[in-house]
Design a protein around this motif. Structure first.
Motif, PDB file in Angstrom:
ATOM      1  N   LEU A  73       0.832  -1.213   0.000  1.00  0.00           N
ATOM      2  CA  LEU A  73       0.000   0.000   0.000  1.00  0.00           C
ATOM      3  C   LEU A  73       0.867   1.263   0.000  1.00  0.00           C
ATOM      4  N   ARG A  74       2.004   1.224   0.685  1.00  0.00           N
ATOM      5  CA  ARG A  74       2.908   2.386   0.673  1.00  0.00           C
ATOM      6  C   ARG A  74       3.266   2.751  -0.769  1.00  0.00           C
ATOM      7  N   GLY A  75       3.539   1.725  -1.568  1.00  0.00           N
ATOM      8  CA  GLY A  75       3.869   1.954  -2.972  1.00  0.00           C
ATOM      9  C   GLY A  75       2.673   2.466  -3.759  1.00  0.00           C
ATOM     10  N   TYR A  76       1.517   1.831  -3.550  1.00  0.00           N
ATOM     11  CA  TYR A  76       0.297   2.264  -4.244  1.00  0.00           C
ATOM     12  C   TYR A  76      -0.051   3.718  -3.881  1.00  0.00           C
ATOM     13  N   GLU A  77       0.110   4.053  -2.611  1.00  0.00           N
ATOM     14  CA  GLU A  77      -0.207   5.406  -2.154  1.00  0.00           C
ATOM     15  C   GLU A  77       0.714   6.428  -2.826  1.00  0.00           C
ATOM     16  N   ALA A  78       2.001   6.095  -2.896  1.00  0.00           N
ATOM     17  CA  ALA A  78       2.974   7.006  -3.519  1.00  0.00           C
ATOM     18  C   ALA A  78       2.643   7.216  -4.997  1.00  0.00           C
ATOM     19  N   LEU A  79       2.278   6.123  -5.680  1.00  0.00           N
ATOM     20  CA  LEU A  79       1.947   6.220  -7.104  1.00  0.00           C
ATOM     21  C   LEU A  79       0.651   7.001  -7.322  1.00  0.00           C
ATOM     22  N   TYR A  80      -0.332   6.744  -6.483  1.00  0.00           N
ATOM     23  CA  TYR A  80      -1.627   7.431  -6.593  1.00  0.00           C
ATOM     24  C   TYR A  80      -1.456   8.951  -6.489  1.00  0.00           C
ATOM     25  N   ALA A  81      -0.553   9.384  -5.630  1.00  0.00           N
ATOM     26  CA  ALA A  81      -0.298  10.817  -5.457  1.00  0.00           C
ATOM     27  C   ALA A  81       0.252  11.444  -6.737  1.00  0.00           C
ATOM     28  N   VAL A  82       0.852  10.609  -7.609  1.00  0.00           N
ATOM     29  CA  VAL A  82       1.398  11.120  -8.860  1.00  0.00           C
ATOM     30  C   VAL A  82       0.416  10.966 -10.019  1.00  0.00           C
ATOM     31  N   ASP A  83      -0.181   9.782 -10.171  1.00  0.00           N
ATOM     32  CA  ASP A  83      -0.978   9.553 -11.396  1.00  0.00           C
ATOM     33  C   ASP A  83      -2.496   9.562 -11.187  1.00  0.00           C
ATOM     34  N   GLY A  84      -2.936   9.615  -9.918  1.00  0.00           N
ATOM     35  CA  GLY A  84      -4.365   9.746  -9.647  1.00  0.00           C
ATOM     36  C   GLY A  84      -5.221   8.543 -10.022  1.00  0.00           C
ATOM     37  N   ASN A  85      -4.576   7.422 -10.348  1.00  0.00           N
ATOM     38  CA  ASN A  85      -5.336   6.211 -10.677  1.00  0.00           C
ATOM     39  C   ASN A  85      -5.683   5.481  -9.391  1.00  0.00           C
ATOM     40  N   ARG A  86      -7.002   5.446  -9.085  1.00  0.00           N
ATOM     41  CA  ARG A  86      -7.444   4.952  -7.772  1.00  0.00           C
ATOM     42  C   ARG A  86      -7.639   3.443  -7.702  1.00  0.00           C
ATOM     43  N   GLN A  87      -7.444   2.750  -8.805  1.00  0.00           N
ATOM     44  CA  GLN A  87      -7.735   1.313  -8.878  1.00  0.00           C
ATOM     45  C   GLN A  87      -7.094   0.502  -7.738  1.00  0.00           C
ATOM     46  N   TYR A  88      -5.828   0.769  -7.479  1.00  0.00           N
ATOM     47  CA  TYR A  88      -5.091  -0.045  -6.495  1.00  0.00           C
ATOM     48  C   TYR A  88      -5.467   0.327  -5.069  1.00  0.00           C
ATOM     49  N   ILE A  89      -5.741   1.613  -4.860  1.00  0.00           N
ATOM     50  CA  ILE A  89      -6.210   2.069  -3.542  1.00  0.00           C
ATOM     51  C   ILE A  89      -7.575   1.431  -3.257  1.00  0.00           C
ATOM     52  N   ASN A  90      -8.447   1.410  -4.266  1.00  0.00           N
ATOM     53  CA  ASN A  90      -9.780   0.802  -4.102  1.00  0.00           C
ATOM     54  C   ASN A  90      -9.679  -0.675  -3.760  1.00  0.00           C
ATOM     55  N   ALA A  91      -8.717  -1.366  -4.376  1.00  0.00           N
ATOM     56  CA  ALA A  91      -8.514  -2.796  -4.098  1.00  0.00           C
ATOM     57  C   ALA A  91      -8.101  -2.993  -2.641  1.00  0.00           C
ATOM     58  N   MET A  92      -7.188  -2.142  -2.161  1.00  0.00           N
ATOM     59  CA  MET A  92      -6.747  -2.216  -0.762  1.00  0.00           C
ATOM     60  C   MET A  92      -7.911  -1.933   0.190  1.00  0.00           C
ATOM     61  N   GLN A  93      -8.758  -0.975  -0.200  1.00  0.00           N
ATOM     62  CA  GLN A  93      -9.914  -0.639   0.632  1.00  0.00           C
ATOM     63  C   GLN A  93     -10.882  -1.818   0.688  1.00  0.00           C
ATOM     64  N   GLU A  94     -11.088  -2.455  -0.451  1.00  0.00           N
ATOM     65  CA  GLU A  94     -11.984  -3.622  -0.510  1.00  0.00           C
ATOM     66  C   GLU A  94     -11.476  -4.736   0.408  1.00  0.00           C
ATOM     67  N   ASP A  95     -10.178  -4.989   0.333  1.00  0.00           N
ATOM     68  CA  ASP A  95      -9.580  -6.014   1.193  1.00  0.00           C
ATOM     69  C   ASP A  95      -9.703  -5.621   2.669  1.00  0.00           C
ATOM     70  N   ALA A  96      -9.416  -4.359   2.965  1.00  0.00           N
ATOM     71  CA  ALA A  96      -9.448  -3.884   4.354  1.00  0.00           C
ATOM     72  C   ALA A  96     -10.856  -3.972   4.939  1.00  0.00           C
ATOM     73  N   ASP A  97     -11.869  -3.668   4.115  1.00  0.00           N
ATOM     74  CA  ASP A  97     -13.264  -3.790   4.559  1.00  0.00           C
ATOM     75  C   ASP A  97     -13.595  -5.240   4.887  1.00  0.00           C
ATOM     76  N   LYS A  98     -13.105  -6.155   4.052  1.00  0.00           N
ATOM     77  CA  LYS A  98     -13.379  -7.585   4.271  1.00  0.00           C
ATOM     78  C   LYS A  98     -12.670  -8.098   5.526  1.00  0.00           C
ATOM     79  N   VAL A  99     -11.468  -7.587   5.761  1.00  0.00           N
ATOM     80  CA  VAL A  99     -10.753  -7.974   6.987  1.00  0.00           C
ATOM     81  C   VAL A  99     -11.591  -7.585   8.206  1.00  0.00           C
ATOM     82  N   TRP A 100     -12.087  -6.334   8.211  1.00  0.00           N
ATOM     83  CA  TRP A 100     -12.838  -5.877   9.384  1.00  0.00           C
ATOM     84  C   TRP A 100     -14.143  -6.642   9.531  1.00  0.00           C
ATOM     85  N   ALA A 101     -14.788  -6.925   8.412  1.00  0.00           N
ATOM     86  CA  ALA A 101     -16.087  -7.607   8.456  1.00  0.00           C
ATOM     87  C   ALA A 101     -15.947  -9.076   8.866  1.00  0.00           C
TER      88      ALA A 101
END
Length: 355
Positions: free
Chosen positions: A293-321
């Motif tokens: 995620l550290r890598g995805y976050e760094a890249l997102y700040a440059v290219d604005g492509n949210r795909q990988y951040i959304n994937a991490m969020q999906e996984d994180a939601d499932k972990v909590w649930a």
């Protein structure tokens, strides 16, 4: 005007759902911090436990590795809670692993007073990365001094056998790992950022080129290690190895403005996503995924492509649930491990601040 109105409402809904998401992430991170303090901290000795099953643990206290996760998580907690202190307690614990022995001071894999242990270059690097993040945020000189010291220790693990690269563990010349070189690149790049000393950038590129030559798969993820002297590749793949090299490319792009690094970062991001993300989940090691995620976050700040951040969020939601318990801890086993808690805490804290 009805169209305009409904468009505005959609925007507002999107905004409030992103806000709700961010606030849920923050709450999860806070819950984990409290649960770790309650269930995995030995206040009397100012040290941490490896897992919640204290009878079954190998040692009275935790190895250093989980604290490498906790110190980074603590930095992210301070970032989302300006003015609150999370790092000092963890630093006090880490100091109990400090070993001044030759050839350079560094941190043992276990509490020095209890029996000490081998010194792993990556354990030390993860700490330096967190300290340099904290230095950038707080400008406290101590963080820079400690990280510089760790850099000196890390470079005692370098030689030109197998074309260069850092070994994994002090005194063991059997292999060189992506996990001791990727974070090594990051430590060097962060020190370069902090000091503008060219020698740090030179080191970063030396290690970076070596990892890419020997350990990168064509698809963009990374192999685990190379055996020395046979040069046989261990082709195991872990999310964190993609994460460090992804972040390294983004940092190199910022420093050099060379598009090649941005393209390399996007290649690693796409390759790691295709390789690791399955049925809405990343593989089960929360902490490895936090480093990705550290890598995805760094890249997102440059290219604005949210795909990988959304994937991490999906996984994180499932972990909590599906993988959290009454005590506020996470994990698939009954015994909850400190490392796992730190990984999810870092993930939730990062997701909470990503706009």
């Amino acid at each position: 005007s009805m169209l305009k109105y409904s468009g505005l409402m959609m925007l507002l809904c999107l905004h409030s759902s992103i806000f709700a998401q961010s606030s849920a992430n923050k709450t999860h991170a806070d819950t984990l911090w409290s649960a770790v303090t309650r269930n995995l901290y030995d206040a009397q000795n100012k040290l941490y436990y490896e897992t919640t099953n204290k009878e079954k643990n190998e040692n009275p206290h935790s190895y250093l590795w989980p604290l490498c996760g906790l110190i980074q998580a603590a930095n992210e907690m301070e970032a989302i809670h300006p003015g609150k202190q999370y790092m000092p307690t963890v630093i006090t614990a880490i100091n109990a692993y400090y070993d001044k022995k030759a050839p350079a001071p560094g941190y043992d894999s276990y509490v020095v007073k209890e029996k000490g242990g081998d010194r792993f270059y990556d354990d030390n690097q993860w700490i330096a990365i967190a300290y340099l993040d904290a230095y950038k945020r707080t400008k406290k000189k101590w963080y820079l001094e400690k990280a510089t010291e760790i850099y000196k220790f890390m470079m005692t693990g370098f030689d030109t056998v197998s074309g260069g690269g850092l070994y994994w563990k002090e005194g063991d010349k059997g292999g060189k790992n992506t996990c001791s070189n990727g974070p090594g690149v990051l430590v060097a790049l962060q020190l370069y950022d902090a000091t503008k000393q060219k020698s740090y950038l030179d080191t970063a590129l030396l290690l970076y080129n070596w990892v890419n030559k020997y350990l990168q798969a064509p698809e963009g993820f990374y192999y685990d290690m190379i055996h020395v002297p046979s040069l046989r590749i261990d082709s195991a793949t872990y999310t964190y190895n993609a994460g460090t090299m992804l972040e390294a490319n983004v940092k190199l792009y910022h420093i050099t403005k060379d598009k090649h690094y941005l393209e390399a970062a996007q290649h690693i991001a796409a390759g790691s996503y295709a390789h690791f993300f399955r049925q809405g989940r990343f593989p089960y090691s929360y902490w490895f995924n936090a480093v990705l995620l550290r890598g995805y976050e760094a890249l997102y700040a440059v290219d604005g492509n949210r795909q990988y951040i959304n994937a991490m969020q999906e996984d994180a939601d499932k972990v909590w649930a599906t993988e959290s318990d009454q005590s506020g801890l996470v994990g698939r086993k009954t015994d909850k491990d400190l490392l796992g808690q730190t990984g999810m805490m870092e993930i939730y804290a990062r997701l909470a601040r990503i706009k």
